[in-house]
Design an enzyme around this catalytic site. Structure first.
Site, PDB file in Angstrom:
ATOM      1  CE1 TYR A  75      -8.047  10.719  -3.440  1.00 51.46           C
ATOM      2  CE2 TYR A  75      -8.344   9.269  -5.325  1.00 51.46           C
ATOM      3  CZ  TYR A  75      -8.534   9.548  -3.988  1.00 51.46           C
ATOM      4  OH  TYR A  75      -9.208   8.627  -3.205  1.00 51.46           O
ATOM      5  CG  HIS A 144     -13.553  11.871  -1.505  1.00 49.30           C
ATOM      6  ND1 HIS A 144     -12.497  12.421  -2.206  1.00 49.30           N
ATOM      7  CD2 HIS A 144     -13.026  10.813  -0.829  1.00 49.30           C
ATOM      8  CE1 HIS A 144     -11.400  11.731  -1.970  1.00 49.30           C
ATOM      9  NE2 HIS A 144     -11.685  10.762  -1.125  1.00 49.30           N
ATOM     10  CB  SER A 222      -6.133   1.200   2.656  1.00 50.04           C
ATOM     11  OG  SER A 222      -6.037   2.594   2.657  1.00 50.04           O
ATOM     12  N   PRO A 223      -6.132  -1.589   0.165  1.00 44.14           N
ATOM     13  CG  PRO A 223      -6.074  -2.325  -2.067  1.00 44.14           C
ATOM     14  CD  PRO A 223      -6.322  -1.096  -1.219  1.00 44.14           C
ATOM     15  CG  LEU A 224      -1.813  -3.709  -1.800  1.00 45.98           C
ATOM     16  CD1 LEU A 224      -0.864  -3.408  -2.953  1.00 45.98           C
ATOM     17  CD2 LEU A 224      -1.900  -5.210  -1.533  1.00 45.98           C
ATOM     18  N   GLY A 227       0.714   0.365   1.463  1.00 49.60           N
ATOM     19  CA  GLY A 227       2.025  -0.097   1.035  1.00 49.60           C
ATOM     20  C   GLY A 227       2.696  -1.078   1.966  1.00 49.60           C
ATOM     21  N   GLY A 232       7.671  -3.563   0.898  1.00 50.08           N
ATOM     22  CA  GLY A 232       8.691  -2.580   0.559  1.00 50.08           C
ATOM     23  C   GLY A 232       9.127  -1.682   1.697  1.00 50.08           C
TER      24      GLY A 232
END
Length: 336
Positions: A75, A144, A222-224, A227, A232
């Protein structure tokens, strides 16, 4: 769905079979790594970030009871680990640190250059991560490479057991969406978790079942929904060029080429808005509450780049899981 046994103290969960206690909410540190790219120029970060704001956000999360932070060496090609290590400072022992290995990168050009599934590279990668994080051990070390060869993965599982014996790692897991692959790591004594995609729009019943049966933590990336479940992206908000969602790869649904959210996905979010925002929750807090109600094994790890995002995400802890009635209503709306 039963909510019994969801928490041990209301805001904590146990990281699989390890006995390690974490906040029921973790923070994912992909976004704070800043911009990076693939060899062909595909953006792999979430755009530009303000490092000092990210440090303040990590520290604010700590103050609000978040004790689990998940990053990866790749990252920001090392930047996320360095920034997280700096933000935690002397509070390192107050948190559970998770990172990942398997990707190879050039930190100077911030470019992903390939992958390496060799046991020798696992040790080199761990040594480098410990240095960047400023610590002598990682609490959860995760492969990963989502589609790594199964036989090689068994070797890497054994390498992770060596790391545990040496005191460099407390527990390990695999970041993959394949339950069959996850089961290979689950056979290891100190395997504690699977990190996989899961959110109210993208359920993962087979993986969650594996976690429940094997006694593993279900760490939810990716729980949301990248985004979409923050609300938003209504109105076709454009994304900056350095944001992976502006040129979404095949594995990233919900966004179209050119930087806008897919209207069909936004329609599903809007259909869920009322049930997810009941009880004074924000949309994001409702989405996190859905994951907690989904299984006593789940630990969602939403991303963040600001103090405001840290505060909103951490605020979900006080709201807890959705009720059985709300879970049933979600299923009815989504037709499942």
């Amino acid at each position: 769905m039963e909510n019994t046994g969801t928490y041990s103290t209301g805001t904590t969960r146990t990281l699989g079979r390890s006995g390690i206690e974490v906040s029921a909410l973790g923070f994912g540190c992909w976004a704070i790594g800043g911009e990076w790219q693939s060899a062909d120029g595909q953006p792999l970060g979430w755009g530009r970030v303000d490092d000092e704001e990210c440090v303040r956000a990590v520290r604010r999360a700590l103050d609000l009871g978040v004790t689990f932070f998940d990053t990866a060496d790749v990252y920001g090609t090392g930047h996320s680990e360095r920034l997280l290590g700096r933000a935690l400072g002397r509070r390192r022992d107050d948190v559970v640190l998770a990172t990942k290995w398997g990707n190879v990168f050039d930190a100077e050009t911030r470019t992903l250059t390939g992958s390496d599934d060799s046991p020798a590279y696992a040790r080199r990668a761990l040594t480098a991560s410990l240095r960047r994080l400023g610590t002598d051990h990682v609490d959860l070390y995760q492969l990963h490479l989502a589609d790594a060869d199964v036989e090689r993965a068994a070797e890497l599982r054994d390498v992770c057991e060596e790391f545990v014996r040496e005191g460099l790692v407390r527990a390990y897991g695999w970041s993959t969406d394949d339950p069959g692959r996850a089961a290979v790591f689950a056979a290891g004594e100190h395997c504690a978790a699977v990190q996989h995609r899961a959110n109210v729009l993208q359920d993962a019943p087979e993986m969650i079942a594996l976690c429940e049966e094997a006694g593993l933590a279900s760490v939810n990336r990716s729980p949301l929904a990248m985004g979409l479940l923050t609300g938003g992206h209504a109105g076709g908000r454009a994304l900056e060029a350095g944001d992976i969602r502006s040129r979404p790869p095949a594995w990233l649904p919900g966004f179209g080429e050119g930087g806008g959210a897919d209207p069909r996905w936004l329609a599903r979010v809007e259909a869920l808005r009322d049930v997810l925002t009941a009880d004074g929750r924000t949309l994001a807090q409702g989405a996190l509450g859905w994951l907690w109600a989904r299984s006593p094994r789940t630990v969602p790890i939403p991303g963040f780049r600001s103090v405001a995002q840290a505060e909103e995400n951490a605020g979900a802890l006080a709201k807890g899981p959705l009720t059985a009635g709300q879970m049933a209503e979600v299923d009815r709306i989504l037709g499942r």
